[in-house]
Motif scaffolding. Structure first.
Motif, PDB file in Angstrom:
ATOM      1  N   GLU A 120       0.832  -1.203   0.000  1.00 25.76           N
ATOM      2  CA  GLU A 120       0.000   0.000   0.000  1.00 25.76           C
ATOM      3  C   GLU A 120       0.868   1.255   0.000  1.00 25.76           C
ATOM      4  O   GLU A 120       0.631   2.184  -0.803  1.00 25.76           O
ATOM      5  CB  GLU A 120      -0.917  -0.006   1.218  1.00 25.76           C
ATOM      6  CG  GLU A 120      -1.853   1.205   1.274  1.00 25.76           C
ATOM      7  CD  GLU A 120      -2.680   1.216   2.541  1.00 25.76           C
ATOM      8  OE1 GLU A 120      -3.904   1.419   2.444  1.00 25.76           O
ATOM      9  OE2 GLU A 120      -2.107   1.038   3.638  1.00 25.76           O
ATOM     10  N   GLN A 125       2.586   1.680  -3.272  1.00 31.64           N
ATOM     11  CA  GLN A 125       1.644   1.649  -4.396  1.00 31.64           C
ATOM     12  C   GLN A 125       2.089   0.640  -5.462  1.00 31.64           C
ATOM     13  O   GLN A 125       2.062   0.914  -6.672  1.00 31.64           O
ATOM     14  CB  GLN A 125       1.456   3.046  -4.991  1.00 31.64           C
ATOM     15  CG  GLN A 125       0.650   3.987  -4.102  1.00 31.64           C
ATOM     16  CD  GLN A 125      -0.806   3.551  -4.008  1.00 31.64           C
ATOM     17  OE1 GLN A 125      -1.619   3.801  -4.899  1.00 31.64           O
ATOM     18  NE2 GLN A 125      -1.156   2.862  -2.922  1.00 31.64           N
ATOM     19  N   PRO A 179       1.415  -2.495  -7.652  1.00 34.56           N
ATOM     20  CA  PRO A 179       0.225  -3.221  -8.117  1.00 34.56           C
ATOM     21  C   PRO A 179       0.255  -4.693  -7.695  1.00 34.56           C
ATOM     22  O   PRO A 179       1.322  -5.325  -7.653  1.00 34.56           O
ATOM     23  CB  PRO A 179       0.295  -3.083  -9.639  1.00 34.56           C
ATOM     24  CG  PRO A 179       1.152  -1.878  -9.874  1.00 34.56           C
ATOM     25  CD  PRO A 179       2.155  -1.881  -8.761  1.00 34.56           C
ATOM     26  N   ARG A 182      -3.458  -1.083  -4.368  1.00 31.79           N
ATOM     27  CA  ARG A 182      -3.742  -1.176  -5.809  1.00 31.79           C
ATOM     28  C   ARG A 182      -3.852  -2.662  -6.134  1.00 31.79           C
ATOM     29  O   ARG A 182      -2.831  -3.336  -6.326  1.00 31.79           O
ATOM     30  CB  ARG A 182      -2.628  -0.520  -6.615  1.00 31.79           C
ATOM     31  CG  ARG A 182      -2.509   0.979  -6.387  1.00 31.79           C
ATOM     32  CD  ARG A 182      -1.320   1.567  -7.141  1.00 31.79           C
ATOM     33  NE  ARG A 182      -1.404   1.335  -8.574  1.00 31.79           N
ATOM     34  CZ  ARG A 182      -2.153   2.042  -9.421  1.00 31.79           C
ATOM     35  NH1 ARG A 182      -2.893   3.046  -8.952  1.00 31.79           N
ATOM     36  NH2 ARG A 182      -2.162   1.769 -10.705  1.00 31.79           N
ATOM     37  N   SER A 206     -10.412   1.204  -4.346  1.00 28.13           N
ATOM     38  CA  SER A 206      -9.167   0.902  -5.052  1.00 28.13           C
ATOM     39  C   SER A 206      -9.136  -0.511  -5.619  1.00 28.13           C
ATOM     40  O   SER A 206      -8.187  -0.885  -6.317  1.00 28.13           O
ATOM     41  CB  SER A 206      -7.965   1.099  -4.115  1.00 28.13           C
ATOM     42  OG  SER A 206      -7.999   0.167  -3.052  1.00 28.13           O
ATOM     43  N   ARG A 247     -10.054  -3.714  -8.009  1.00 29.64           N
ATOM     44  CA  ARG A 247     -10.449  -4.008  -9.384  1.00 29.64           C
ATOM     45  C   ARG A 247     -10.636  -5.516  -9.544  1.00 29.64           C
ATOM     46  O   ARG A 247     -10.274  -6.288  -8.650  1.00 29.64           O
ATOM     47  CB  ARG A 247      -9.372  -3.530 -10.360  1.00 29.64           C
ATOM     48  CG  ARG A 247      -9.102  -2.036 -10.338  1.00 29.64           C
ATOM     49  CD  ARG A 247      -7.927  -1.685 -11.211  1.00 29.64           C
ATOM     50  NE  ARG A 247      -7.684  -0.248 -11.247  1.00 29.64           N
ATOM     51  CZ  ARG A 247      -7.410   0.442 -12.352  1.00 29.64           C
ATOM     52  NH1 ARG A 247      -7.349  -0.179 -13.528  1.00 29.64           N
ATOM     53  NH2 ARG A 247      -7.193   1.735 -12.316  1.00 29.64           N
ATOM     54  N   ARG A 280     -12.886  -0.362 -13.816  1.00 33.58           N
ATOM     55  CA  ARG A 280     -12.303  -1.235 -12.787  1.00 33.58           C
ATOM     56  C   ARG A 280     -12.301  -2.709 -13.200  1.00 33.58           C
ATOM     57  O   ARG A 280     -12.180  -3.594 -12.360  1.00 33.58           O
ATOM     58  CB  ARG A 280     -13.068  -1.023 -11.479  1.00 33.58           C
ATOM     59  CG  ARG A 280     -12.936   0.431 -11.010  1.00 33.58           C
ATOM     60  CD  ARG A 280     -13.863   0.769  -9.899  1.00 33.58           C
ATOM     61  NE  ARG A 280     -13.505   0.090  -8.664  1.00 33.58           N
ATOM     62  CZ  ARG A 280     -14.223   0.180  -7.550  1.00 33.58           C
ATOM     63  NH1 ARG A 280     -15.328   0.924  -7.526  1.00 33.58           N
ATOM     64  NH2 ARG A 280     -13.855  -0.463  -6.468  1.00 33.58           N
ATOM     65  N   ASP A 294      -3.498   2.094 -16.767  1.00 32.98           N
ATOM     66  CA  ASP A 294      -3.734   2.927 -15.592  1.00 32.98           C
ATOM     67  C   ASP A 294      -3.287   2.212 -14.324  1.00 32.98           C
ATOM     68  O   ASP A 294      -2.791   2.846 -13.381  1.00 32.98           O
ATOM     69  CB  ASP A 294      -5.221   3.279 -15.510  1.00 32.98           C
ATOM     70  CG  ASP A 294      -5.558   4.074 -14.266  1.00 32.98           C
ATOM     71  OD1 ASP A 294      -5.066   5.206 -14.135  1.00 32.98           O
ATOM     72  OD2 ASP A 294      -6.306   3.551 -13.412  1.00 32.98           O
ATOM     73  N   PHE A 295      -3.425   0.906 -14.306  1.00 30.85           N
ATOM     74  CA  PHE A 295      -3.109   0.110 -13.122  1.00 30.85           C
ATOM     75  C   PHE A 295      -1.614  -0.172 -12.999  1.00 30.85           C
ATOM     76  O   PHE A 295      -1.004   0.034 -11.944  1.00 30.85           O
ATOM     77  CB  PHE A 295      -3.887  -1.208 -13.190  1.00 30.85           C
ATOM     78  CG  PHE A 295      -3.588  -2.181 -12.083  1.00 30.85           C
ATOM     79  CD1 PHE A 295      -3.952  -1.896 -10.771  1.00 30.85           C
ATOM     80  CD2 PHE A 295      -2.964  -3.390 -12.351  1.00 30.85           C
ATOM     81  CE1 PHE A 295      -3.693  -2.799  -9.755  1.00 30.85           C
ATOM     82  CE2 PHE A 295      -2.700  -4.300 -11.333  1.00 30.85           C
ATOM     83  CZ  PHE A 295      -3.057  -4.004 -10.032  1.00 30.85           C
TER      84      PHE A 295
END
Length: 365
Positions: free
Chosen positions: A133, A136, A138, A192, A217, A219, A249, A314-315
């Motif tokens: 976290e 960040q 993924p 993420r 957050s 997806r 998402r 984006d991810f």
């Protein structure tokens, strides 16, 4: 035929229970060309078996050979039911990231949860999720399996044959795994994180919508099991509304793999067929790609582009992270040494050495 670009965010070097080998790297390069992909992201499942340790080095080698390749590294565990110090899992994630991985793959199929024997929100994992976290990084998390796998009577034949039935006393109940993840995401709201296979809730869209609403957050990806597409097709109006509501998402994925020697099909051709089948379900009002004619989502072009390409960028980032040659080579040498300590299986040692040596040479060149 499709005309839009596709990024496949969920592939593997080899089938989960099959020995990965150096040739699988070339297989995935061929998949990029054969399936007409703009990019792909290979997911490394490592866990505790010696034969799987080479997957992280192989994924880095793929990144060096294929400029359109992203890779999520897998965490290494000791034997089932034993654990490293909690801080060690966070340290692994940072080491993998520094070597050039774009994210982290977490694997929580019920048999893994059974072997580990602790909740997904247990204290041993907290430093890992704090780090993911904070930095960040993924994450792609495979949690669970289809609901019908929890009962022998409803599980399909292939699940029975492969040990994917979860009705033993030490198996996690279907609902409990979601309660653990709910608590995890409450504790780490900035993660993420993508949950694979539509979070295995394609048969319960209101429940899935509740997760997405509670955890902004979070997806999901549309990687099959084929139950996903049949479940959505059976409630096509609700499914179309769901995709419109959560279009930012949802990410594209296939679970395509490189193929070990001796199997009769061409990985590039198989991958192209799987990509086309998923695209047809997303794009067309009806499709026969999954067998009998079934309703498709018929997404408008802007939503189709978002699901097939833009959400992944984006991810995970607009470009793959560069491989750090020094750190990647050090990782390869460490894996090679570790596998020689872990097993006397000659084939596993040789396959691991071939991958690690190839990565060291690529890093030196």
């Amino acid at each position: 035929m499709r005309t839009n670009a596709i990024i496949d965010g969920h592939l593997h070097l080899s089938p989960t229970r099959t020995q990965t080998r150096l040739s699988n790297v070339d297989d995935l390069c061929a998949i990029v060309r054969g399936a007409g992909l703009e990019a792909l992201c290979v997911q490394s499942i490592v866990l505790w078996q010696a034969c799987d340790r080479l997957r992280n080095p192989a994924a880095l080698l793929l990144k060096l050979r294929q400029p359109q390749a992203y890779a999520f590294g897998g965490l290494m565990h000791p034997a089932p039911g034993t654990f490293l110090a909690p801080e060690a899992y966070a340290a692994q994630a940072l080491q993998l990231r520094a070597a050039g991985f774009d994210g982290i793959k977490l694997f929580g199929k019920p048999q893994v949860r059974r072997a580990l024997g602790v909740p997904f929100d247990a204290p041993v994992w907290r430093p890992l999720f704090e780090t993911l976290e904070r930095e960040q990084i993924p994450v792609l998390f495979h949690l669970g399996d289809p609901r019908e796998f929890w009962h022998w009577e409803t599980a399909p034949a292939f699940a029975r044959e492969n040990g994917f039935v979860y009705d033993a006393p030490d198996d996690i109940p279907f609902d409990q795994q979601y309660a653990e993840i709910d608590r995890l995401l409450d504790r780490f709201p900035g993660l993420r994180i993508v949950f694979a296979h539509f979070f295995f809730l394609s048969d319960d869209l209101p429940r899935l919508a509740g997760f997405l609403d509670r955890h902004p957050s979070m997806r999901i990806d549309i990687t099959p099991g084929t139950e996903l597409y049949f479940n959505l097709s059976a409630q096509i109006d609700a499914a179309r509304g769901f995709f419109r509501r959560y279009a930012r998402r949802i990410q594209f994925g296939t679970d395509n793999v490189g193929v070990p020697p001796g199997q009769a099909f061409d990985p590039a051709a198989e991958a192209a067929a799987r990509v086309q089948a998923i695209w047809e379900f997303l794009a067309l009002p009806r499709t026969e790609a999954w067998g009998p004619s079934m309703p498709g989502l018929a997404l408008p072009g802007d939503l189709l582009e978002r699901v097939c390409r833009e959400n992944f960028l984006d991810f995970a980032g607009a470009q793959p992270r560069p491989v750090d040659p020094e750190r990647a080579a050090a990782l390869a040498r460490a894996v090679d040494r570790e596998v020689r300590r872990m097993t006397v299986d000659r084939q596993v040692q040789e396959e691991t050495h071939a991958v690690c040596d190839a990565l060291c040479q690529a890093c030196a060149g």
